[in-house]
Design a protein around this motif. Structure first.
Motif, short mmCIF file in Angstrom:
data_model
loop_
_atom_site.label_atom_id
_atom_site.label_comp_id
_atom_site.label_asym_id
_atom_site.label_seq_id
_atom_site.Cartn_x
_atom_site.Cartn_y
_atom_site.Cartn_z
N ALA A 129 0.83 -1.21 0.00
CA ALA A 129 0.00 0.00 0.00
C ALA A 129 0.86 1.26 0.00
CB ALA A 129 -0.94 -0.01 1.21
N GLN A 130 2.18 1.10 -0.24
CA GLN A 130 3.14 2.21 -0.32
C GLN A 130 3.12 3.12 0.91
OE1 GLN A 130 3.66 4.20 -4.01
NE2 GLN A 130 3.78 2.30 -5.15
N TYR A 208 -6.79 -8.66 -0.63
CA TYR A 208 -5.73 -7.65 -0.58
C TYR A 208 -4.86 -7.65 -1.84
CZ TYR A 208 -2.46 -4.48 1.73
OH TYR A 208 -1.70 -3.38 2.09
N GLY A 211 -6.35 -7.40 -6.84
CA GLY A 211 -6.97 -6.20 -7.45
C GLY A 211 -6.77 -6.05 -8.94
N THR A 212 -5.65 -6.53 -9.49
CA THR A 212 -5.41 -6.35 -10.93
C THR A 212 -5.62 -7.64 -11.71
OG1 THR A 212 -3.04 -6.72 -10.58
CG2 THR A 212 -3.78 -4.43 -10.64
N ALA A 221 -11.79 -6.36 -2.68
CA ALA A 221 -12.22 -5.07 -2.16
C ALA A 221 -11.17 -4.32 -1.36
CB ALA A 221 -13.47 -5.25 -1.30
N LEU A 222 -10.07 -4.98 -0.98
CA LEU A 222 -9.08 -4.28 -0.15
C LEU A 222 -7.75 -4.09 -0.88
CD1 LEU A 222 -9.83 -6.18 3.19
CD2 LEU A 222 -10.71 -3.97 2.46
N SER A 223 -7.75 -4.32 -2.20
CA SER A 223 -6.50 -4.20 -2.95
C SER A 223 -6.14 -2.73 -3.18
CB SER A 223 -6.63 -4.88 -4.31
OG SER A 223 -6.82 -6.25 -4.12
N PRO A 224 -4.87 -2.38 -2.95
CA PRO A 224 -4.45 -1.00 -3.20
C PRO A 224 -4.45 -0.64 -4.69
CG PRO A 224 -2.92 -2.12 -1.72
CD PRO A 224 -3.83 -3.16 -2.28
N ARG A 225 -4.55 -1.63 -5.56
CA ARG A 225 -4.47 -1.38 -7.00
C ARG A 225 -5.67 -1.96 -7.72
NH1 ARG A 225 -0.36 2.03 -8.49
NH2 ARG A 225 1.47 1.65 -7.19
N SER A 226 -6.02 -1.36 -8.85
CA SER A 226 -7.06 -1.93 -9.70
C SER A 226 -6.69 -1.62 -11.13
CB SER A 226 -8.42 -1.32 -9.37
OG SER A 226 -8.50 -0.03 -9.93
N VAL B 90 -4.91 0.30 3.91
CA VAL B 90 -5.76 0.90 2.87
C VAL B 90 -6.92 1.70 3.48
CG1 VAL B 90 -5.15 -0.75 1.07
CG2 VAL B 90 -7.10 -1.24 2.55
N GLY B 95 -0.61 5.70 2.43
CA GLY B 95 0.37 5.82 1.35
C GLY B 95 -0.12 6.63 0.15
N LYS B 97 -0.98 9.24 -2.66
CA LYS B 97 -0.21 10.35 -3.25
C LYS B 97 -1.17 11.16 -4.11
CE LYS B 97 4.12 7.83 -3.25
NZ LYS B 97 3.53 6.56 -2.72
N THR B 102 -3.90 6.03 -9.55
CA THR B 102 -3.94 4.57 -9.70
C THR B 102 -3.61 3.84 -8.40
OG1 THR B 102 -1.63 4.18 -10.34
CG2 THR B 102 -3.14 4.88 -12.08
N LEU B 103 -3.30 4.60 -7.35
CA LEU B 103 -2.96 4.00 -6.06
C LEU B 103 -4.12 4.23 -5.09
CD1 LEU B 103 -0.69 2.73 -4.26
CD2 LEU B 103 0.03 5.07 -3.77
N LEU B 104 -4.53 3.17 -4.37
CA LEU B 104 -5.62 3.27 -3.38
C LEU B 104 -6.88 3.86 -4.02
CD1 LEU B 104 -3.38 4.64 -0.50
CD2 LEU B 104 -4.30 2.34 -0.66
N ASP B 105 -7.33 3.19 -5.11
CA ASP B 105 -8.42 3.76 -5.91
C ASP B 105 -9.76 3.05 -5.69
OD1 ASP B 105 -7.58 1.43 -7.03
OD2 ASP B 105 -7.33 2.21 -9.06
N ARG B 106 -10.04 2.66 -4.46
CA ARG B 106 -11.34 2.07 -4.15
C ARG B 106 -11.90 2.68 -2.88
NH1 ARG B 106 -11.15 -3.74 -6.26
NH2 ARG B 106 -9.06 -3.82 -7.13
N TYR B 108 -12.55 1.63 0.42
CA TYR B 108 -12.17 0.48 1.24
C TYR B 108 -13.08 0.27 2.43
CZ TYR B 108 -8.12 0.55 -1.75
OH TYR B 108 -7.33 0.53 -2.86
N GLY B 111 -15.91 -1.67 1.11
CA GLY B 111 -15.46 -3.04 0.83
C GLY B 111 -15.39 -3.87 2.08
#
Lengths: 381, 144
Positions: A129-130, A208, A211-212, A221-226, B90, B95, B97, B102-106, B108, B111
């Motif tokens: 999640a950076q 987690y 997502g992709t 639903a908890l993935s930082p990426r999609s 999340v 994190g 930015k 494209t980062l943390l785009d839901r 949560y 979810g």
């Protein structure tokens, strides 16, 4: 409040039969994470003694996907494993020195195992999640602690081997290795605990990390990426500080081989033979996405400066403050037909954040080394 | 078996020593100290906060809840608890930015709530299953 003793815990779920089974799954997760992590670190070595193969092109995608799946699945498993063996924290120390010393050593190795495991899983989780709430290098520390954690795990397995063997070959209801007073039946059976542990691990890993993944990414639903914004981006052009140079009409791609060099504008690259390749971008953080890349084959550019096959090639970026700004392609990658200097992604001009004016895309290569905003290609001797 | 165990202990010790050397040789003193603090904090947070909290829940549940309900509650706790911990990075969007959509785009929170509802349904199903099996196998002896 009274400090509990080992005998304060009476549930028959806290059994060697349960601990060994959850421990086996946890050990498999750690083994997968170690192997795939070592592959990733090796893939990022600049001069590999034995270069990794370029095929299959999805190799890195699969290994790094497995890395984060194994790590995330290990979180519920570790928590449940620690719940099962928690009474051991309150075991008394033997009085006699001859027995106390090995016991102290074993407990010390358990302390190292538990603390490094918790920190490895936590820092890996946060990296996906950076989120970096620390001052040490994630990459170096995660790599170093992996050896400590797996080393402590091997010691733990060695110490427990007879019990583990008995427990795994025996029935799950077996009580041979349990404390005499751990007899109280819990609200769920031992099998129930195992089913719940497995389900929890799979759910955490899927939610987690998937997502992709095409098709199911939307419900992870908890993935930082999609993929809803197309192929994900790790570093934007803005944060890399390359916007002005990358969009300038003065931009040139330098191709250098010894004293021969060529300086190419983006128009020059567009005028060369264009090829398309379907290749994934796969990040060490576990996400990956496949795109149709269009551009010039690297081998064609190397031919322009008369470079013979079988040479390493250094790729530099406009961006300077990054590990990925200056990387080396092994000979088999430089000569592979699928290795492109891409100008287009999915039929459209490469966006600034994807590396405009031109970026590297090669099969089976870590995403961090698919250099964006390429400024210089240098054939090494 | 004795040889295999000795070999494993030796290999494991070498692994630990190599990892420690890697850490000391790649990080400066301040960073090493911070890693040590993280290692200690991980154990303190787990053994001192998380584990006692789960123990307390188990103790309370064992006294207050009828067996079928306790069975459902354990199901919800084991499925939802770890996933909620996994979701912390999340949920907090720590994190995020501003220049990277494209980062943390839901959403949560939504979810996790949907997953929580699914866990509750599983818990209810497990509790009902327990009640039904008790009716069909009456008179019951203690199950285990």
């Amino acid at each position: 409040m009274r400090i509990p003793s080992e005998d304060s815990f009476t549930s028959r779920l806290r059994s060697a039969a349960v601990a060994a089974r959850v421990g086996l799954w946890l050990g498999i997760c750690f083994l997968v994470a170690l192997a795939t992590g070592l592959i990733s670190h090796y893939a990022q070595v600049d001069h590999q003694p034995v270069p990794l193969p370029t095929s299959p092109s999805w190799g890195y995608q699969v290994t790094q996907g497995l890395h984060v799946v194994a790590g995330t699945a290990a979180i519920p498993l570790l928590l449940i494993k620690l719940w099962v063996v928690f009474p051991k924290l309150f075991q008394p120390m033997p009085r006699r020195v001859r027995e106390a010393l090995p016991t102290a050593l074993e407990r010390g190795s358990i302390a190292i195992l538990v603390s490094t495991s918790l920190v490895q899983l936590t820092t890996g989780l946060l990296n996906v999640a950076q989120w970096y709430p620390w001052g040490f290098s994630f990459r170096s520390t995660h790599y170093a602690l992996a050896f400590v954690a797996v080393g402590a795990l091997l010691v733990h397995i060695a110490v427990k081997l007879p019990v583990v063997r008995d427990a795994l070959t025996g029935d799950v209801e077996d009580t041979a290795h349990d404390r005499p007073n751990a007899r109280q039946s819990g609200p769920v059976s031992r099998r129930g605990v195992l089913v719940l542990a497995g389900t929890s691990a799979l759910a955490a890993a899927f939610l987690y990390t998937a997502g992709t993944v095409p098709g199911v990414g939307r419900i992870a639903a908890l993935s930082p990426r999609s993929r809803q914004h197309g192929i994900p981006i790790n570093r934007t052009a803005h944060s890399a500080g390359v916007v002005a140079e990358a969009s300038s009409s003065d931009y040139r791609l330098e191709v250098v081989h010894g004293t021969t060099s060529r300086s190419l504008s983006r128009q020059d690259l567009v005028a060369m033979e264009q090829r398309t390749c379907t290749l994934p971008i796969a990040c060490v953080e576990g996400w990956s996405a496949t795109g149709d890349w269009g551009g010039v084959r690297l081998r064609d550019l190397l031919d322009l400066v008369g470079a013979p096959p079988g040479r390493e090639v250094r790729i530099r970026s406009i961006q300077t403050f990054s590990a990925s700004a200056d990387t080396v392609l092994p000979p088999n990658f430089a000569d592979d037909d699928r290795t492109l200097l891409a100008l287009e992604l999915d039929g459209e001009t490469l966006s600034m954040d994807h590396g405009y004016p031109v970026r590297l895309i090669a099969p089976n290569r870590p995403g961090v080394m698919q250099t964006k905003w390429v400024s210089r290609i240098e054939v090494l001797g | 078996m004795r040889g295999a165990r000795g070999g494993l202990i030796l290999l494991g010790t070498v692994g630990m020593a190599y990892g420690a050397w890697l850490l000391l040789s790649t990080q400066d003193l301040g960073q090493v100290v911070e890693v040590m603090i993280w290692l200690a904090a991980a154990v303190v947070i787990h053994d001192g906060i998380l584990a006692p909290a789960v123990l307390a829940l188990g103790w309370l549940g064992g006294r207050l809840l009828p067996r079928a309900v306790a069975r459902g509650a354990v199901t919800v706790l084991v499925l939802l608890g770890p996933v909620t911990l996994v979701a912390i990075p999340v949920l907090g969007r720590f994190g995020a930015k501003p220049d990277n959509p494209t980062l943390l785009d839901r959403d949560y929170v939504q979810g996790l709530l949907v997953f929580a509802v699914l866990c509750m349904c599983a818990g209810v199903a497990v509790a009902l299953g327990e009640l039904r099996s008790r009716q069909t196998t009456q008179p019951t002896v203690e199950e285990e």
